[in-house]
Design a protein around this motif. Sequence first.
Motif, short mmCIF file in Angstrom:
data_model
loop_
_atom_site.label_atom_id
_atom_site.label_comp_id
_atom_site.label_asym_id
_atom_site.label_seq_id
_atom_site.Cartn_x
_atom_site.Cartn_y
_atom_site.Cartn_z
N PHE A 47 0.65 -1.05 -0.05
CA PHE A 47 0.03 0.14 -0.17
C PHE A 47 0.91 1.10 0.33
CE2 PHE A 47 -3.17 2.94 1.10
CZ PHE A 47 -3.87 2.15 1.19
N CYS A 48 0.64 2.02 -1.44
CA CYS A 48 1.50 3.26 -1.17
C CYS A 48 0.81 4.37 -0.42
CB CYS A 48 2.37 2.84 -2.66
SG CYS A 48 3.07 4.50 -2.74
N ALA A 49 1.34 4.79 -0.36
CA ALA A 49 0.30 7.07 0.03
C ALA A 49 1.36 7.72 -0.15
CB ALA A 49 0.46 6.61 1.55
N VAL A 50 0.64 8.52 -1.15
CA VAL A 50 1.40 10.15 -1.26
C VAL A 50 0.68 10.81 -1.25
CG1 VAL A 50 1.67 11.15 -4.24
CG2 VAL A 50 1.73 8.29 -4.08
N VAL A 51 1.58 11.40 -0.61
CA VAL A 51 1.02 12.78 -0.30
C VAL A 51 2.09 14.37 -0.81
CG1 VAL A 51 0.58 12.30 1.86
CG2 VAL A 51 2.89 13.37 1.85
N GLY A 52 1.19 15.57 -1.14
CA GLY A 52 2.17 16.21 -1.15
C GLY A 52 1.44 17.39 -1.66
N PRO A 53 1.83 18.62 -1.71
CA PRO A 53 0.84 19.98 -2.29
C PRO A 53 -0.17 20.01 -2.44
CG PRO A 53 3.58 20.38 -2.05
CD PRO A 53 3.04 18.78 -1.99
N SER A 54 -0.78 21.06 -2.93
CA SER A 54 -2.16 21.12 -3.85
C SER A 54 -1.44 21.64 -4.82
CB SER A 54 -3.18 21.72 -2.68
OG SER A 54 -4.35 22.08 -4.06
N GLY A 55 -2.14 20.52 -6.00
CA GLY A 55 -1.61 21.10 -7.82
C GLY A 55 -0.33 20.07 -7.94
N CYS A 56 0.79 19.68 -6.72
CA CYS A 56 1.61 19.29 -7.65
C CYS A 56 1.23 18.43 -8.57
CB CYS A 56 2.18 18.98 -6.01
SG CYS A 56 2.18 16.93 -5.94
N GLY A 57 0.71 17.42 -8.94
CA GLY A 57 0.56 16.59 -9.58
C GLY A 57 0.51 15.15 -9.12
N LYS A 58 -0.51 14.94 -8.13
CA LYS A 58 -0.73 13.84 -7.42
C LYS A 58 -2.25 13.21 -8.45
CE LYS A 58 -1.99 15.84 -3.30
NZ LYS A 58 -1.49 16.92 -3.88
N SER A 59 -2.70 13.76 -9.35
CA SER A 59 -4.13 13.25 -9.53
C SER A 59 -3.64 12.97 -11.33
CB SER A 59 -5.62 14.51 -10.18
OG SER A 59 -5.91 14.30 -8.48
N THR A 60 -3.20 13.93 -11.13
CA THR A 60 -1.89 13.91 -13.02
C THR A 60 -1.12 12.08 -13.10
OG1 THR A 60 -1.63 16.03 -13.09
CG2 THR A 60 -0.22 14.53 -14.71
N LEU A 61 -0.14 12.30 -11.49
CA LEU A 61 0.28 10.49 -11.61
C LEU A 61 -1.34 8.96 -11.95
CD1 LEU A 61 2.37 8.65 -10.60
CD2 LEU A 61 1.38 9.59 -8.59
N THR A 62 -2.17 9.66 -11.16
CA THR A 62 -3.11 8.67 -11.39
C THR A 62 -3.65 7.79 -12.61
OG1 THR A 62 -4.78 9.35 -10.79
CG2 THR A 62 -3.93 9.26 -8.47
N ARG A 63 -3.76 9.18 -13.33
CA ARG A 63 -3.94 9.10 -15.01
C ARG A 63 -3.02 8.47 -15.65
NH1 ARG A 63 -7.12 14.40 -13.49
NH2 ARG A 63 -5.41 15.72 -14.47
N LEU A 64 -1.73 8.78 -15.61
CA LEU A 64 -0.05 8.35 -16.06
C LEU A 64 -0.43 6.91 -15.54
CD1 LEU A 64 2.20 11.29 -15.20
CD2 LEU A 64 1.43 9.97 -17.24
N ILE A 65 -0.56 6.37 -14.21
CA ILE A 65 -1.09 4.95 -14.05
C ILE A 65 -1.59 4.04 -14.61
CG2 ILE A 65 -1.12 2.87 -12.31
CD1 ILE A 65 0.41 5.75 -10.83
N ALA A 66 -3.08 4.49 -15.22
CA ALA A 66 -4.29 3.82 -15.46
C ALA A 66 -4.19 3.69 -16.78
CB ALA A 66 -5.88 4.70 -14.89
N GLY A 67 -3.63 4.87 -17.29
CA GLY A 67 -2.55 4.75 -18.74
C GLY A 67 -4.05 5.53 -19.48
N LEU A 68 -4.58 7.04 -19.22
CA LEU A 68 -5.30 7.84 -19.15
C LEU A 68 -4.54 8.52 -20.78
CD1 LEU A 68 -7.69 7.57 -16.71
CD2 LEU A 68 -7.83 6.10 -18.31
#
Length: 260
Positions: free
Chosen positions: A36-57
């Motif tokens: 289980f990997c938890a990712v934290v970081g400032p708002s707007g840093c690119g976290k949701s972008t990372l999820t889209r890259l993993i999902a191949g979107l």
Amino acid sequence: MDNLIDIKGVTHAYKTKAGPFPVLRDLNISIPQHSFCAVVGPSGCGKSTLTRLIAGLMFPDQGEVWLHGELVKSPRKTVGMAFQNPVLLEWRTILQNVILPLEIVAPMMPKAQKEARARELLAMVGLEGFEGKRPSELSGGMRQRASLCRALVHKPDIIILDEPFGALDAFTREDLWQTMHQLRANEPFTALLITHDLRESVYLGDQVVVLSGRPATTQYVMSVDIPGPRPLEMLYEPDTVERLAVLRREIQIAQGRAVA
Ligand SMILES: Nc1ncnc2c1ncn2[C@@H]1O[C@H](COP(=O)(O)OP(=O)(O)OP(=O)(O)O)[C@@H](O)[C@H]1O
Ligand SMILES: [Mg+2]
């Protein structure tokens, strides 16, 4: 142990009218199977972008995303997702909502088998007896439980959780954290959790990755080597308090409010 996910040197910029908008730079994250990997970081840093890259979107400008030894080059059906808003379909019952991914991934599976699988998960999260209700007949926490079942129903390679507990009250949230541990104990899965809650990241994560400010890179990785299911009391132990202090400082550095 083999890594289920390898994010290797990922750099990405959105193409905008004003020119490229850099979001991720040389990002590296490895997630072993069933961890289980938890990712934290400032708002707007690119976290949701990372999820889209993993999902191949979406695909990175540079670097690679590997899932189960395969380079991600197209949208992945074997990814389960849950978001802050449970997005359940009101014209379907809870059972029918949870079955949805099976209808897409395993259309030939007999209906009774699909339903049995969904019922099994709903029972695990305490929603037995609510299978026939509509989403609006459930509380926010119950809806989020159902959406976790939907994310897991097709036994995805990885489940991506983008702030799934963010909109819930503190008690419901802690309840759901325990549910996550219970689900993992019953049926191991690999997860990437995006969160703004450091306690949540330490309680649920086998590793906590702190991303820097945008363009985000891997700033700090903490491993939390405590077997699950973890008791909630863990949150008040000196070790945890120390971990939280370290993470808080890393976030302040990421936000530019402290220097390394
Ligand atoms: N489709 C897009 N086109 C252009 N810019 C975008 C697009 N999507 C996101 N961005 C920008 O990229 C940056 C990162 O967005 P992202 O949603 O990944 O951040 P985040 O870390 O998930 O933020 P939050 O913690 O607030 O959810 C933001 O500055 C956002 O404005
Ligand atoms: Mg986001």
